[in-house]
Write an enzyme that holds these catalytic residues in place. Structure first.
Site, PDB file in Angstrom:
ATOM      1  N   PRO A   2      26.308  30.399  -3.150  1.00  0.00           N
ATOM      2  CA  PRO A   2      26.852  29.281  -3.934  1.00  0.00           C
ATOM      3  C   PRO A   2      27.964  29.778  -4.864  1.00  0.00           C
ATOM      4  O   PRO A   2      27.768  30.732  -5.616  1.00  0.00           O
ATOM      5  CB  PRO A   2      25.642  28.794  -4.749  1.00  0.00           C
ATOM      6  N   GLU A   3      29.123  29.154  -4.776  1.00  0.00           N
ATOM      7  CA  GLU A   3      30.243  29.508  -5.647  1.00  0.00           C
ATOM      8  C   GLU A   3      30.362  28.442  -6.740  1.00  0.00           C
ATOM      9  O   GLU A   3      29.635  27.457  -6.729  1.00  0.00           O
ATOM     10  CB  GLU A   3      31.537  29.581  -4.812  1.00  0.00           C
ATOM     11  N   ARG A 112      16.198  34.637  -1.067  1.00  0.00           N
ATOM     12  CA  ARG A 112      16.453  36.046  -1.377  1.00  0.00           C
ATOM     13  C   ARG A 112      16.061  36.434  -2.803  1.00  0.00           C
ATOM     14  O   ARG A 112      16.103  37.603  -3.163  1.00  0.00           O
ATOM     15  CB  ARG A 112      17.921  36.366  -1.095  1.00  0.00           C
TER      16      ARG A 112
END
Ligand SMILES: [Zn+2]
Length: 276
Positions: A2-3, A112
């Site tokens: 996600p940016e 993660r």
């Protein structure tokens, strides 16, 4: 990963729905990147204020009679946030943090586990200060000017692409967005930062803002539901002008988009439109 635009789309999707709700309880699952920093029960009954964003962090102010502060949320490498207003499905194996509120169940899904949710008494004290203090300017804030960008670039000898990616001049110009902004500004990504002229810095600052604004708008306009925030990034990629288009004809000239590797990251650019 996600940016900034995806985080902003997530924030926009959640803010109105959560504002004014109260925390009922908190469920902490497997360890995330950093611990919560407070006992979960101390969050009970706190009221949720307006969500804001700094870089890729979402700040959730929490106000109560005995304590106030807030939670800083980060999606890490693979996280996403979903608010289930009713009938939340059973927790999945990757749902590692849950904030149960009067507005519904806010769930962080993060396979993660590089994401984090942590308490801070305020934004200008640790731990928030430690995480946010060294971040560059916000691209949509008035403080991010061409002058500031130019001044910061003059003291660096790295490539202009690396300077954008570093995040300490301006946040949000991740790999895709840095490539696209440099294309919009007509600057070769290999140009040394301290050789970027003021007129080019003007164009680059505007291009960074426009590229990120467009990505946010695409996420916001194509998706009513913030849960699909990752799809928004995909949507932007489909509209990218150089990123991922190696070997294809440039959208502006007869040249061919090239792919090179800079600092271990793929860079896409048009040697015809983007000058040294
Ligand atoms: Zn071109």
């Amino acid at each position: 990963m996600p940016e900034l635009p995806e985080v902003e789309v997530t924030r926009i999707g959640l803010a109105d729905r959560l504002h004014g709700a109260r925390v009922r309880s908190v469920h902490v699952g497997k360890p995330l990147r950093w611990p919560l920093g407070v006992a979960p029960r101390t969050l009970h009954d706190l009221a949720i204020g307006p969500l804001s964003r700094r870089g890729k962090y979402i700040w959730m102010p929490l106000q109560g009679t005995k304590r106030s502060g807030g939670l800083l949320w980060h999606l890490g490498m693979s996280g996403s946030l979903a608010l289930h207003e009713r009938d939340a499905p059973p927790r999945g194996v990757h749902d590692h943090f849950e904030l149960i509120s009067t507005a519904g169940v806010l769930r962080l899904t993060d396979p993660r586990r590089f994401g984090a949710v942590l308490w801070s008494d305020a934004l200008d004290v640790p731990p928030a200060l430690r995480l946010l203090g060294s971040l560059g300017a916000e691209p949509f804030d008035a403080g991010f000017t061409a002058q500031a960008l130019h001044t910061a670039c003059r003291s660096r000898r790295t490539s202009i692409k690396a300077a954008l990616l570093a995040g300490d001049i301006v946040v949000g110009a991740g790999n895709i967005y840095a490539c696209e902004a440099l294309f919009e500004a007509g600057i070769d990504p290999r140009v040394r930062s301290d050789r970027v002229s003021r007129p080019r810095a003007d164009r680059l600052a505007a291009a960074v803002r426009a590229t990120l604004a467009r990505a946010v708008a695409l996420g916001g306009s194509t998706l009513r539901d913030f849960r699909d925030a990752h799809g928004a990034a995909g949507e932007f990629q489909l509209e990218a002008r150089v990123y991922g288009r190696a070997g294809e004809q440039c959208v502006r000239c007869d040249g061919t988009v090239r792919r090179i590797v800079q600092g271990g990251r793929a860079t896409f650019f048009c040697p015809g439109c983007q000058r040294r």
